[in-house]
Scaffold this motif. Structure first.
Motif, short mmCIF file in Angstrom:
data_model
loop_
_atom_site.label_atom_id
_atom_site.label_comp_id
_atom_site.label_asym_id
_atom_site.label_seq_id
_atom_site.Cartn_x
_atom_site.Cartn_y
_atom_site.Cartn_z
N THR A 187 0.84 -1.19 0.00
CA THR A 187 0.00 0.00 0.00
C THR A 187 0.88 1.24 0.00
OG1 THR A 187 -1.67 -1.18 1.28
CG2 THR A 187 -1.85 1.22 1.18
N PRO A 188 0.86 2.03 -1.07
CA PRO A 188 1.71 3.23 -1.09
C PRO A 188 1.18 4.28 -0.12
CG PRO A 188 0.29 3.17 -3.02
CD PRO A 188 0.10 1.86 -2.31
N LEU A 189 2.07 5.09 0.38
CA LEU A 189 1.67 6.18 1.25
C LEU A 189 0.84 7.20 0.47
CD1 LEU A 189 5.02 6.77 3.20
CD2 LEU A 189 2.97 5.60 4.01
N ALA A 190 -0.06 7.85 1.17
CA ALA A 190 -0.90 8.86 0.52
C ALA A 190 -0.03 9.97 -0.06
CB ALA A 190 -1.90 9.42 1.52
N ARG A 191 -0.32 10.37 -1.28
CA ARG A 191 0.44 11.41 -1.96
C ARG A 191 -0.40 12.68 -2.04
NH1 ARG A 191 4.75 11.05 -5.48
NH2 ARG A 191 4.54 8.79 -5.53
N ALA A 192 0.23 13.79 -1.79
CA ALA A 192 -0.47 15.06 -1.86
C ALA A 192 -0.95 15.32 -3.28
CB ALA A 192 0.45 16.18 -1.39
N GLU A 193 -2.02 16.05 -3.40
CA GLU A 193 -2.55 16.35 -4.72
C GLU A 193 -1.58 17.22 -5.49
OE1 GLU A 193 -6.38 18.06 -4.47
OE2 GLU A 193 -7.30 16.34 -3.47
N GLY A 194 -1.62 17.06 -6.81
CA GLY A 194 -0.73 17.84 -7.66
C GLY A 194 0.59 17.13 -7.87
N VAL A 195 1.49 17.80 -8.55
CA VAL A 195 2.80 17.24 -8.85
C VAL A 195 3.69 17.38 -7.63
CG1 VAL A 195 4.82 17.39 -10.36
CG2 VAL A 195 2.53 17.82 -11.29
N ALA A 196 4.30 16.26 -7.22
CA ALA A 196 5.18 16.30 -6.05
C ALA A 196 6.42 17.12 -6.36
CB ALA A 196 5.57 14.89 -5.66
N LYS A 197 6.88 17.88 -5.38
CA LYS A 197 8.08 18.68 -5.54
C LYS A 197 9.30 17.83 -5.27
CE LYS A 197 5.87 23.01 -4.15
NZ LYS A 197 5.90 24.15 -3.19
N PRO A 198 10.41 18.16 -5.92
CA PRO A 198 11.64 17.41 -5.65
C PRO A 198 12.02 17.50 -4.18
CG PRO A 198 11.89 18.82 -7.59
CD PRO A 198 10.60 19.21 -6.94
N THR A 199 12.48 16.38 -3.64
CA THR A 199 12.83 16.34 -2.22
C THR A 199 14.32 16.15 -1.97
OG1 THR A 199 12.39 13.96 -2.15
CG2 THR A 199 10.57 15.42 -1.58
N ALA A 200 15.08 15.90 -3.03
CA ALA A 200 16.52 15.68 -2.84
C ALA A 200 17.19 16.97 -2.40
CB ALA A 200 17.16 15.17 -4.12
N SER A 201 18.08 16.85 -1.41
CA SER A 201 18.82 18.02 -0.94
C SER A 201 19.95 18.34 -1.91
CB SER A 201 19.40 17.73 0.45
OG SER A 201 20.36 16.70 0.37
N ASP A 202 20.57 19.51 -1.71
CA ASP A 202 21.70 19.89 -2.56
C ASP A 202 22.83 18.87 -2.45
OD1 ASP A 202 20.32 22.06 -3.41
OD2 ASP A 202 21.55 23.57 -2.39
N ALA A 203 23.08 18.39 -1.23
CA ALA A 203 24.16 17.41 -1.05
C ALA A 203 23.85 16.14 -1.81
CB ALA A 203 24.36 17.11 0.44
N GLN A 204 22.59 15.70 -1.80
CA GLN A 204 22.22 14.49 -2.54
C GLN A 204 22.34 14.72 -4.04
OE1 GLN A 204 18.34 14.14 -0.74
NE2 GLN A 204 18.96 12.36 0.47
N LEU A 205 21.97 15.91 -4.51
CA LEU A 205 22.09 16.21 -5.93
C LEU A 205 23.54 16.26 -6.37
CD1 LEU A 205 19.32 18.95 -6.28
CD2 LEU A 205 19.23 16.58 -7.09
N VAL A 206 24.41 16.79 -5.51
CA VAL A 206 25.84 16.80 -5.82
C VAL A 206 26.35 15.38 -6.00
CG1 VAL A 206 28.13 17.27 -4.86
CG2 VAL A 206 26.38 19.04 -4.80
N GLU A 207 26.02 14.50 -5.05
CA GLU A 207 26.48 13.12 -5.14
C GLU A 207 25.91 12.43 -6.38
OE1 GLU A 207 26.02 10.79 -1.68
OE2 GLU A 207 27.06 12.18 -0.35
N ARG A 208 24.64 12.69 -6.66
CA ARG A 208 24.00 12.04 -7.82
C ARG A 208 24.67 12.49 -9.12
NH1 ARG A 208 17.76 13.13 -8.03
NH2 ARG A 208 17.96 12.14 -5.98
N ARG A 209 24.94 13.79 -9.23
CA ARG A 209 25.50 14.30 -10.47
C ARG A 209 26.95 13.86 -10.65
NH1 ARG A 209 24.42 20.56 -11.48
NH2 ARG A 209 22.29 19.77 -11.21
N ILE A 210 27.71 13.89 -9.57
CA ILE A 210 29.13 13.54 -9.71
C ILE A 210 29.31 12.04 -9.89
CG2 ILE A 210 29.81 13.12 -7.29
CD1 ILE A 210 32.16 15.09 -7.86
N ARG A 211 28.38 11.24 -9.37
CA ARG A 211 28.46 9.79 -9.60
C ARG A 211 28.28 9.48 -11.09
NH1 ARG A 211 25.33 8.33 -5.93
NH2 ARG A 211 26.74 7.19 -4.54
#
Length: 779
Positions: A471-495
């Motif tokens: 059972t997925p958790l309830a999702r807010a209406e509309g398009v979900a906003k990105p939740t990744a932090s800047d540190a996570q985005l740095v790691e994702r991009r550099i990987r």
């Protein structure tokens, strides 16, 4: 925890096959790590009779046999001294794989005589250690029948991973109880013999350590005849990787695996005075059954007599008082040891055993009398003897525990709706007592059950974990906003950027040894209670693990080693997110030898920084020396943005390479991710190459020795916005001690092609910027 299918069926009345049992175990939350069957490896081997045996014409120690394996006579050359006409043994035909020899049989000529297979010894088939001759079977063994089937070896063995909270499943009966509750069969009643003692025990038993050993039960058995175990017991133990030692020892191992109840047997002739559970004294030691001597402390519970220690309580017996073939009088110990005390002692001594695994989880405290009776019954059946009355020293911690349960909590906590009657049946089948008001009495063998949530877990896993809906958790209406932090985005991009440059991601331990940390400045964070000395220090750099991984790759013939890792390094001030990489300098690609060394490391570092923070920031970085001491002092550097280090790069120090076992040079680098800023990705236009041709101009500047070339590079890049790239391509030293640097500047027109006047103006600005940086145009 290992057990065979036939062993399970001693407790579970079922017709299920191995696959069905394995599926049911997984369904109720018992992880099956593997199912094996010894009969699979022995399938080609059949029972055969030796018809004739003649001396080999070319070898005195060989015989030429005529063997009937059910399909008529075959010629076999054999060197076993017991080979003779009329012997019934085990025959391996051509094509059969012999596990003990690691060979596949084929028709072959042995000293000029053709041999069609072989007659096998016990060791060759891994049925035992016997290798003096071929296996001799009873004369009435059916010729031509598969040996594994006739010998009862077609018995699948399950290897189940038991989590620490499921102490009840450290015995075959506990697993059978779970399967019966899941509907796979019916749990058979446990047969406990009623044994009347013949007088008082010949040895006094007591416990002087009620905290470490609350209950110490035992009895003596006189006049036993120890010796080899019967075939059924030996085969059952060997099937689960337990070595058969003697009947008395095998009985204790059998009861431990069968019922989860460890016991110990002492040779009464080797004891002096009473057998006492007490705390060890300063200076005491014991030679355990594994042949090692352990120094004891007063925090440890031991079993001792008037002379000294014989047993590390609940963990391992001592060598001195162990039973042997000549043993005639024994003491059977059945005790309850405190789980926490057992865990502390085992950890302090670095000693593990099957008994410790069960006692530190918590054996059933209410099963002392029955466990002792079952073990005594087996001793009497297999070894004979006269049992004494039972001595009960102390009392086990058997305190009734109840939980007020509400069946409505199951759908709320477990996610599935199980009818109340079904919940009651599940709990009762697991040994719980369920009152009319849903007051649940917890059985003595389930010390892990403490509240409502635990009971819900029992209901859900028996009803089937696979029936819990996703059972997925309830999702807010509309398009979900990105939740990744800047540190996570740095790691994702550099990987992704590192992988795009041909580097392979590695994951290494965050813990290393002090010796591994020493070349990298030592570890600032040291564990007070490490798993081992090799995992004692939190790594000060990612390079120790990557260098070790590179060495392993090179040792296995991998020439082009390209590794990177994203993780944390642990400095004195804090932990820092970091990307580390290692490349072999002599790596060879499809196009031939690739550039290596410090230049390649610098190119990697700049490219990865540009991928995260943009090319503009990468171009503003300046190179300084020296880098950290684990780099080559003349072939390394530090990339800085202002005064802040952003990365280090270079060839690794030769002494470090020698210590790591790397015979070839390697370059490496570390990017300090917490020093990088994230370039926000805007809307990217479609790729449109500039239609205007770039222009390249070469310059030669004279630069003092104390001025870094990076300053000249940065000054030229800032001289004009149309400067796209700067590349150094030549260097030599002048007699004056200064350096002559030749470089190529790439200019990219924006709106229209350059005129001669525009090119001259830009060149003048480049020369002026260079002079401001301390360089002069070479005449």
């Amino acid at each position: 925890m290992k057990f065979s299918l036939s062993w399970l069926k001693d407790h579970l009345d079922t017709q299920a096959d191995a696959a069905t049992v394995a599926e049911a175990l997984t369904r109720v939350g018992l992880e099956v790590e593997g199912v094996s069957n010894a009969a699979d490896a022995l399938a080609p081997f059949t029972i055969a009779r030796v018809l004739t045996a003649e001396r080999h014409p070319q070898a005195d120690k060989l015989q030429v046999l005529s063997v009937d394996a059910g399909n008529g006579p075959m010629q076999v050359v054999c060197g076993a001294p017991n080979a003779r006409a009329g012997l019934v043994g085990i025959f391996g035909p051509p094509g059969a794989y012999v596990p003990g020899l690691d060979v596949t049989l084929k028709v072959a000529a042995i000293r000029g005589v053709e041999s069609n297979g072989m007659m096998c010894s016990a060791r060759e088939l891994q049925l035992g250690e016997g290798h003096d001759g071929i296996v001799e079977l009873p004369g009435d063994a059916p010729v031509g029948v598969a040996y594994a089937q006739w010998a009862g070896l077609d018995d699948p063995v399950f290897d189940v991973s038991i989590t620490p909270n499921r102490q009840d499943c450290m015995g075959v009966r506990g697993i059978a109880r779970d399967l019966a509750a899941a509907g796979l069969g019916t749990l058979k009643p446990l047969a406990v013999p009623s044994i009347a003692g013949e007088g008082a025990a010949a040895v006094a038993i007591r416990t002087d350590d009620p905290e470490g050993c609350p209950a110490f039960y035992g009895r003596t058995v006189a006049g036993v005849a120890n010796g080899p175990s019967p075939d059924w017991l030996r085969r059952r133990l060997e099937a689960v990787d337990q070595r058969s030692i003697s009947a008395l020892v095998d009985i204790t191992n059998y009861v431990m695996i069968d019922l989860g109840r460890p016991l110990h047997v002492y040779d009464m002739a080797k004891l002096s005075g009473a057998l006492v559970a007490r705390r060890a004294r300063d200076g005491e030691s014991v030679e355990a059954l594994n042949g090692k001597t352990y120094a004891l402390t007063p925090a440890m519970t031991v079993i001792a007599d008037d002379v000294g220690v014989h047993d590390i309580g609940g963990i391992m017996g001592g060598e001195h008082s162990g039973v042997v073939d000549a043993t005639t009088d024994i003491v059977i110990e059945c005790a309850y040891f405190d789980p926490a005390a057992i865990a502390r002692t085992g950890q302090a001594l670095g000693l593990t055993s099957d008994a410790r695994q069960r006692f530190e989880r918590g054996v059933d405290p209410a099963f002392l009398d029955d466990g002792l009776a079952i073990a005594t019954g087996l001793v009497l059946d297999l070894c004979g003897g006269r049992p004494s009355e039972v001595i009960r020293a102390g009392a086990p911690p058997v305190t009734p525990r109840t939980v007020a349960f509400d069946p409505a909590r199951t759908p709320a906590l477990g996610g599935i709706d199980v009818p109340a009657d079904r919940q009651r049946a599940i709990l009762e089948s697991l040994g719980f007592g369920v009152g009319g008001d849903w007051t649940v009495t917890v059985p003595s063998w389930r010390r892990d059950v403490d509240g409502t949530a635990d009971l819900v877990e029992e209901v859900v896993r028996i009803a089937g974990l696979d029936s819990v809906p996703s059972t997925p958790l309830a999702r807010a209406e509309g398009v979900a906003k990105p939740t990744a932090s800047d540190a996570q985005l740095v790691e994702r991009r550099i990987r992704r950027a590192a992988a795009a440059r041909g580097l392979h991601e590695a994951v290494t331990w965050s813990f290393i040894s002090e010796e591994e940390a020493r070349p990298f400045g030592g570890g600032a964070w040291t564990l007070a209670n490490p798993i081992s000395e090799s995992l004692k220090v939190m790594r000060p750099s990612l390079l120790p693990g990557l260098v070790a991984a590179a060495q392993r790759n090179r040792a296995r013939g991998e020439d082009a080693v390209r590794l990177f890792e994203i993780g944390r390094r642990y400095a004195a001030d804090a932990e820092h997110p970091t990307l580390g990489f290692v490349r072999s300098v002599d790596e060879v690609g499809l196009g031939g030898r690739e550039p290596g060394g410090w230049a390649a490391a610098k190119a990697d570092a700049l490219a990865l920084i540009a991928a995260v923070s943009g090319r503009d920031l990468a171009q503003r970085l300046r190179v300084e020396a020296p880098a950290s001491p684990w780099y080559h002092p003349g072939r390394s550097g530090v990339l800085k943005l202002g005064a802040r280090p952003v990365a280090e790069f270079g060839e690794l120090h030769p002494e470090l390479l020698r210590a790591a076992g790397l015979r070839h040079a390697a370059c490496a680098g570390e990017l300090f991710l917490d020093a990088l800023t994230l370039r926000r990705a805007g809307k990217k236009p479609a790729y449109a190459p500039n239609p205007l041709q770039p222009v390249k101009r070469d310059f030669a500047f004279v630069l003092p020795e104390d001025k870094p070339a990076a300053q000249l590079d940065l000054a030229i890049r800032k001289a004009d916005k149309l400067v796209e790239d700067v590349t150094f391509f030549d260097l030599f030293r002048l007699p004056s001690g200064e350096r002559s640097l030749a470089l190529r500047v790439t200019l990219q027109p924006a709106q229209a092609s350059f005129t001669d006047a525009e090119l001259k103006a830009i060149s003048d600005r480049i020369v002026a910027a260079a002079e401001k940086a301390g360089a002069s145009l070479r005449g």
